[in-house]
Design a protein around this motif. Structure first.
Motif, mmCIF file in Angstrom:
data_model
loop_
_atom_site.group_PDB
_atom_site.id
_atom_site.type_symbol
_atom_site.label_atom_id
_atom_site.label_comp_id
_atom_site.label_asym_id
_atom_site.label_seq_id
_atom_site.Cartn_x
_atom_site.Cartn_y
_atom_site.Cartn_z
ATOM 1 N N PRO A 1 0.706 -1.315 0.025
ATOM 2 C CA PRO A 1 0.181 0.269 0.070
ATOM 3 C C PRO A 1 0.922 1.315 0.357
ATOM 4 N N ALA A 2 0.226 2.152 -0.544
ATOM 5 C CA ALA A 2 0.839 3.747 -0.540
ATOM 6 C C ALA A 2 0.657 4.650 0.536
ATOM 7 N N LEU A 3 1.251 4.229 1.522
ATOM 8 C CA LEU A 3 0.858 4.889 2.908
ATOM 9 C C LEU A 3 1.868 6.476 3.756
ATOM 10 N N THR A 4 1.469 7.220 3.608
ATOM 11 C CA THR A 4 1.939 8.483 4.639
ATOM 12 C C THR A 4 3.307 7.821 5.086
ATOM 13 N N THR B 1 -1.539 0.081 12.235
ATOM 14 C CA THR B 1 -1.232 -1.295 11.315
ATOM 15 C C THR B 1 -1.150 -0.296 10.379
ATOM 16 N N SER B 2 -1.317 0.456 10.007
ATOM 17 C CA SER B 2 -0.296 1.153 8.621
ATOM 18 C C SER B 2 1.095 1.316 8.811
ATOM 19 N N PHE B 3 1.147 1.194 10.204
ATOM 20 C CA PHE B 3 3.318 1.504 10.386
ATOM 21 C C PHE B 3 3.265 -0.205 10.581
ATOM 22 N N LEU B 4 3.021 -0.877 10.383
ATOM 23 C CA LEU B 4 3.510 -2.280 10.238
ATOM 24 C C LEU B 4 3.746 -2.339 8.617
ATOM 25 N N TRP B 5 2.502 -2.091 7.837
ATOM 26 C CA TRP B 5 3.320 -1.961 6.562
ATOM 27 C C TRP B 5 4.466 -1.228 6.217
ATOM 28 N N GLN B 6 4.092 0.084 6.500
ATOM 29 C CA GLN B 6 5.813 0.476 6.323
ATOM 30 C C GLN B 6 6.905 0.504 6.767
#
Length: 472
Positions: free
Chosen positions: A54-57, A82-87
């Motif tokens: 995913p494209a995340l900040t 969760t977004s931080f895990l993906w980062q």
């Protein structure tokens, strides 16, 4: 039926029954569920490793670097764990690790209801069946999200660290995976990384407006745009989902966040029986953000209204709210435990966007919002923070002791355009410096004239620049 004939029904295997306790009740699990779990594990592994990243900040979260430890990613709900895990996963992939060596797995899946810690070996088995060349030969990285829904997950996590060549990240909702519980459950095998709502820099990055150069190289026009961005940030806050919403939609969203925290992370989790008292407490705390709060005075006020509640219950409620990351309280900066106990604590919300929900005055309070933003900037730097009452009767917003040993006295002021204001703030800093002579004295202000004369040793910082991290 002829003698010796076999009934078709007799050929159907009868599943064995397994009993276990869940939430105080006896549960039944049939052995054929193991096959279902294995199939689900395998399919989720295949799906997540095949999915595009995913494209995340990008988040600026500090990670402790200690070999052999799991990393527990914690923070308030909807802050972006969760977004931080993906980062982190994407960063490792960009550094050259193949997707086969990176496993993100979310246990928040209704198909996994009834899963126990003893069943988690199936996840490990299915992963290494798919990628046998990684077992013991190369170090892979597991990102296990919402793992706290599986009873007994701690034993599995510790065994992973002890017996497998795995870098381990854990995350989950604050209802069951809180900071003190991670340390207890993992018995010293896990360290914490706290994900908070966006900082000012992260909010600008999310909007595509992050400055490309250091603030001292920005032209005047961009500095003015930065100041305007800070005004918006103080009013709207930094929750990722709230960015760009209109005021009404943002208010409804943030109110739903608070409601879930109060219901699931405090009332249900700690089996509290006085929800109205909890709501009054939250209204008092967040409606008076950056102000002093005394349990004794609040308890006396409730008693005068005929509300029966124990003082110890109020202390517990405040601790539970902090555990759920809804707010942060700051004690008096002193070596005296007694002075800390008898003086009120100053309370700040986790995000400035929450302040408008509870401030009944209807007036924006940019000064308290800026003070809140400065506090969270200090906490992101790893500082231990208190507030100061000087012998001369002055108050300084923050005394910060940083990890590298630096000491800062920080006074926050929204507007120092009036000539008397900087004199008052500087006098407070000077009085506090008598207590901490080695401390740097910082005056952080948002609105100020082009030139402000300050005594030697006093540092004046533009708030928008300082919050970006360029002015500290």
């Amino acid at each position: 039926m002829a003698v010796g004939a076999k009934s078709s029904a007799a050929r159907v295997p009868f599943p064995q029954v397994k009993l276990y306790f869940l939430n105080g009740r006896i549960q039944i699990k049939l052995t054929f569920m193991n096959d279902q779990f294995r199939a689900i594990f395998r399919q989720k592994i295949l799906d997540t490793q095949a999915a595009p990243l995913p494209a995340l900040t990008r988040r600026d979260v500090w990670l402790p670097a200690v070999p052999g430890k799991a990393l527990a990613v914690i923070g308030m709900r909807r802050a972006g764990k969760t977004s931080f895990l993906w980062q982190l996963l994407a960063q490792r992939h960009a550094q050259g690790m193949p997707r086969q060596g990176l496993l993100y797995f979310s246990f928040e899946d209704e198909r996994l209801a009834g899963l126990q810690g003893s069943d988690l070996d199936m996840l490990l088995d299915e992963y290494y069946r798919l990628h046998p060349q990684w077992r013991d030969q190369r170090r892979c990285t597991f990102f296990l999200d919402e793992i706290q829904v599986v009873p007994g997950w701690e034993l599995f996590a510790r065994r992973l660290l002890d017996s497998e060549n795995v870098e381990l990240f854990l995350s989950g909702s604050s209802a069951k995976l809180l900071s003190r519980e991670v340390a207890t459950s993992m018995r010293g095998r896990a360290l914490e990384a706290v994900v908070s709502p966006f900082s000012l820099r992260e909010a600008l990055r999310h909007a595509g407006q992050e400055p490309a150069v250091a603030s001292d190289r920005l032209p005047k026009a961009e500095l003015s745009q930065l100041d305007a961005a800070l005004d918006r940030y103080l009013a709207e806050g930094g929750f990722p989902e709230a960015q760009g919403l209109d005021a009404r939609s943002r208010g409804e969203l943030l109110r739903s966040y608070v409601d879930v925290v109060l219901l699931r992370d405090v009332l249900e989790r700690h089996n509290l029986s006085q929800p109205q008292v909890l709501r009054w407490l939250v209204q008092q705390l967040l409606g008076n953000a950056a102000g002093g709060f005394s349990i004794n005075k609040f308890h006396a006020d409730l008693r005068s209204r005929g509300v029966p509640v124990a003082k110890e219950t109020l202390h517990q409620m405040l601790a539970h709210l902090e555990d759920a990351f809804l707010l942060h309280s700051v004690a008096l900066a002193t070596d005296s435990v007694r002075r800390q106990q008898v003086n009120p604590r100053k309370v700040y919300p986790v995000d400035t966007g929450l302040m408008a929900l509870f401030d009944k005055s209807g007036k924006p309070n940019g000064g308290h919002a800026l003070e809140t933003a400065v506090l969270h900037a200090l906490l992101r730097r790893g500082a231990q923070v208190g507030y100061v009452l000087t012998p001369g009767g002055f108050e300084v917003d923050f005394y910060a002791h940083l990890p590298d040993g630096q000491q800062w006295l920080v006074q926050v002021c929204l507007d120092i355009g009036d000539a008397a204001t900087p004199q008052r703030e500087v006098r407070a800093l000077q009085d506090a410096q008598a207590l901490w002579p080695r401390a740097r004295c910082l005056l952080v202000a948002q609105y100020m004239p082009a030139k402000v004369a300050l005594p030697d040793g006093m540092e004046l910082h533009q708030a928008s620049v300082w919050l970006l991290g360029d002015g500290g």
